[in-house]
Enzyme design. Sequence first.
Site, PDB file in Angstrom:
ATOM      1  N   ARG A   1       0.856  -1.186   0.000  1.00  0.00           N
ATOM      2  CA  ARG A   1       0.000   0.000   0.000  1.00  0.00           C
ATOM      3  C   ARG A   1       0.893   1.238   0.000  1.00  0.00           C
ATOM      4  O   ARG A   1       2.016   1.206   0.521  1.00  0.00           O
ATOM      5  CB  ARG A   1      -0.902   0.027   1.247  1.00  0.00           C
ATOM      6  CG  ARG A   1      -2.060  -0.944   1.197  1.00  0.00           C
ATOM      7  CD  ARG A   1      -3.142  -0.518   0.190  1.00  0.00           C
ATOM      8  NE  ARG A   1      -4.296  -1.406   0.198  1.00  0.00           N
ATOM      9  CZ  ARG A   1      -4.502  -2.378  -0.686  1.00  0.00           C
ATOM     10  NH1 ARG A   1      -3.637  -2.622  -1.655  1.00  0.00           N
ATOM     11  NH2 ARG A   1      -5.603  -3.116  -0.628  1.00  0.00           N
TER      12      ARG A   1
ATOM     13  N   HIS B   1      -1.449   0.897  -9.671  1.00  0.00           N
ATOM     14  CA  HIS B   1      -2.114  -0.095  -8.815  1.00  0.00           C
ATOM     15  C   HIS B   1      -2.656  -1.250  -9.682  1.00  0.00           C
ATOM     16  O   HIS B   1      -3.838  -1.582  -9.634  1.00  0.00           O
ATOM     17  CB  HIS B   1      -3.254   0.551  -8.003  1.00  0.00           C
ATOM     18  CG  HIS B   1      -3.618  -0.245  -6.775  1.00  0.00           C
ATOM     19  ND1 HIS B   1      -3.936   0.335  -5.577  1.00  0.00           N
ATOM     20  CD2 HIS B   1      -3.725  -1.584  -6.561  1.00  0.00           C
ATOM     21  CE1 HIS B   1      -4.213  -0.596  -4.686  1.00  0.00           C
ATOM     22  NE2 HIS B   1      -4.096  -1.774  -5.270  1.00  0.00           N
TER      23      HIS B   1
HETATM   24  P1  NAP Z   1      -1.813 -11.940   4.062  1.00  0.00           P
HETATM   25  O1  NAP Z   1      -2.032 -13.317   3.562  1.00  0.00           O
HETATM   26  O2  NAP Z   1      -2.617 -11.431   5.197  1.00  0.00           O
HETATM   27  O3  NAP Z   1      -0.253 -11.815   4.428  1.00  0.00           O
HETATM   28  C1  NAP Z   1       0.241 -10.758   5.152  1.00  0.00           C
HETATM   29  C2  NAP Z   1       1.666 -11.080   5.570  1.00  0.00           C
HETATM   30  O4  NAP Z   1       2.209  -9.913   6.223  1.00  0.00           O
HETATM   31  C3  NAP Z   1       1.744 -12.233   6.564  1.00  0.00           C
HETATM   32  O5  NAP Z   1       2.880 -13.019   6.299  1.00  0.00           O
HETATM   33  C4  NAP Z   1       1.899 -11.503   7.902  1.00  0.00           C
HETATM   34  O6  NAP Z   1       2.599 -12.247   8.890  1.00  0.00           O
HETATM   35  C5  NAP Z   1       2.730 -10.312   7.482  1.00  0.00           C
HETATM   36  N1  NAP Z   1       2.593  -9.219   8.451  1.00  0.00           N
HETATM   37  C6  NAP Z   1       1.502  -8.515   8.798  1.00  0.00           C
HETATM   38  N2  NAP Z   1       1.779  -7.614   9.756  1.00  0.00           N
HETATM   39  C7  NAP Z   1       3.100  -7.766  10.015  1.00  0.00           C
HETATM   40  C8  NAP Z   1       3.988  -7.145  10.928  1.00  0.00           C
HETATM   41  N3  NAP Z   1       3.581  -6.164  11.766  1.00  0.00           N
HETATM   42  N4  NAP Z   1       5.263  -7.552  10.945  1.00  0.00           N
HETATM   43  C9  NAP Z   1       5.700  -8.537  10.124  1.00  0.00           C
HETATM   44  N5  NAP Z   1       4.898  -9.166   9.239  1.00  0.00           N
HETATM   45  C10 NAP Z   1       3.619  -8.785   9.183  1.00  0.00           C
HETATM   46  O7  NAP Z   1      -1.984 -10.885   2.883  1.00  0.00           O
HETATM   47  P2  NAP Z   1      -1.869 -11.122   1.295  1.00  0.00           P
HETATM   48  O8  NAP Z   1      -3.113 -11.709   0.770  1.00  0.00           O
HETATM   49  O9  NAP Z   1      -0.574 -11.798   1.029  1.00  0.00           O
HETATM   50  O10 NAP Z   1      -1.808  -9.598   0.802  1.00  0.00           O
HETATM   51  C11 NAP Z   1      -0.831  -8.714   1.297  1.00  0.00           C
HETATM   52  C12 NAP Z   1      -1.122  -7.288   0.884  1.00  0.00           C
HETATM   53  O11 NAP Z   1      -0.824  -7.090  -0.503  1.00  0.00           O
HETATM   54  C13 NAP Z   1      -2.572  -6.840   0.995  1.00  0.00           C
HETATM   55  O12 NAP Z   1      -2.922  -6.515   2.319  1.00  0.00           O
HETATM   56  C14 NAP Z   1      -2.602  -5.621   0.082  1.00  0.00           C
HETATM   57  O13 NAP Z   1      -2.248  -4.459   0.800  1.00  0.00           O
HETATM   58  C15 NAP Z   1      -1.505  -5.926  -0.942  1.00  0.00           C
HETATM   59  N6  NAP Z   1      -2.074  -6.187  -2.280  1.00  0.00           N
HETATM   60  C16 NAP Z   1      -1.821  -5.302  -3.259  1.00  0.00           C
HETATM   61  C17 NAP Z   1      -2.310  -5.523  -4.519  1.00  0.00           C
HETATM   62  C18 NAP Z   1      -1.993  -4.587  -5.629  1.00  0.00           C
HETATM   63  O14 NAP Z   1      -2.591  -4.653  -6.701  1.00  0.00           O
HETATM   64  N7  NAP Z   1      -1.044  -3.702  -5.453  1.00  0.00           N
HETATM   65  C19 NAP Z   1      -3.090  -6.668  -4.782  1.00  0.00           C
HETATM   66  C20 NAP Z   1      -3.330  -7.546  -3.746  1.00  0.00           C
HETATM   67  C21 NAP Z   1      -2.831  -7.302  -2.486  1.00  0.00           C
HETATM   68  P3  NAP Z   1       1.995 -13.635   9.456  1.00  0.00           P
HETATM   69  O15 NAP Z   1       2.063 -14.616   8.290  1.00  0.00           O
HETATM   70  O16 NAP Z   1       2.917 -14.009  10.532  1.00  0.00           O
HETATM   71  O17 NAP Z   1       0.594 -13.335   9.868  1.00  0.00           O
HETATM   72  C1  GLV Z   2      -5.708  -4.779  -4.122  1.00  0.00           C
HETATM   73  O1  GLV Z   2      -4.985  -3.862  -3.912  1.00  0.00           O
HETATM   74  C2  GLV Z   2      -6.125  -5.726  -3.143  1.00  0.00           C
HETATM   75  O2  GLV Z   2      -5.856  -5.508  -1.953  1.00  0.00           O
HETATM   76  O3  GLV Z   2      -6.747  -6.734  -3.523  1.00  0.00           O
END
Ligand code: NAP
Ligand code: GLV
Length: 310
Positions: free
Chosen positions: A225, A273
């Site tokens: 983000r 994005h």
């Molecule tokens: P997720 O499955 O919830 O994974 C989040 C990861 O971050 C987990 O490994 C978590 O640790 C770690 N984390 C969270 N807080 C932390 C902290 N304080 N210190 C260290 N590690 C921390 O999320 P996801 O589905 O992979 O998605 C991640 C993010 O990508 C989304 O929240 C979004 O902001 C971004 N995203 C962007 C796009 C885009 O188009 N740019 C698209 C999709 C997603 P644990 O495993 O230990 O819980």
């Molecule tokens: C996109 O940014 C998502 O969080 O799915």
Amino acid sequence: MTTCALFTSYESTEPWLLEFNRQFPHLNVQDWQHIADPQQVKYGIVWKPTEAFFKRFPNLNTMFNMGAGVDAILNNPAVPKHIDIYRIEDGGMAAQMNQYFSYFLLHYFRDMDLYQQQQPQKQWRVQPFRSASSFSVGILGLGQLGAQLAQHLQSFGFDITGWSRSKKQLDGVTSYTGAEELKPFLKRTDALCCLLPLTPDTQGILNHQNMSQLPKGAVVINAGRGKHLVVDDLLKLLDENHLRGAVLDVFEQEPLPAEHKLWQHPKVMMTPHSSAQSEYAPCVKKIGNILQAIADSKTPSGLVDRNRGY
Ligand code: NAP
Ligand code: GLV
């Protein structure tokens, strides 16, 4: 029949409705504005819903966020606190993230930025060979997207590390956790890839203090983000040649205003994005399966922990 109200802030609801009807014809998923009896509706399927949405459906008890990140929904004061929120896990986004990060990591690893600078000067100069195993890719966030990226990148032979809250056992990935292991993680990272959720703990994590721990010549790629990054700190480190380059997909204000200095910076590559988009078929499948699991009194995955913030 289960009625679900569908709200999208950025596109027509039509393709989503068609996909729900194709995969789950027994579910009554409708555009939120066309529902005859809003009092009956308990389920919302949403991306960035407005206050009007919550006013129209006072009896909602469960919401499905049509994307991975839930920062917008958790920071929306109109969202009632008692509502369960599920988010999309993967939903076709992991494969897209793998493509996105591979593209930019290879760009830097194979010195394409340097060759682009050489070409207008008509310079025929081969950059020194570097083995893939000496190129350390550090992934902030080893969740649904980060963990799959860590696996995917191994085919290039890179040294792969990741940082998360809890320790991970992933083949070929060195796992770092918590504040105390952030510094050693950063110190060995040539390419820092951010796939963290935005929470009070992670906001501003890409700041001067942390990014200056990266070795000289490192690159930063942020697809988490916009608020993870302190833009002025990045620009300072780029202008001082501590960092070699940055790729940004997300911004504090989107669309990025035309007058923003990032547009012009020679060491910054940007995308709007677009690194990974929710794909209709897999996302609808996830949501339909969660609804089924709820109906069967099972505990589906994807439930957001409001205290953790993701
Ligand atoms: P997720 O499955 O919830 O994974 C989040 C990861 O971050 C987990 O490994 C978590 O640790 C770690 N984390 C969270 N807080 C932390 C902290 N304080 N210190 C260290 N590690 C921390 O999320 P996801 O589905 O992979 O998605 C991640 C993010 O990508 C989304 O929240 C979004 O902001 C971004 N995203 C962007 C796009 C885009 O188009 N740019 C698209 C999709 C997603 P644990 O495993 O230990 O819980
Ligand atoms: C996109 O940014 C998502 O969080 O799915």
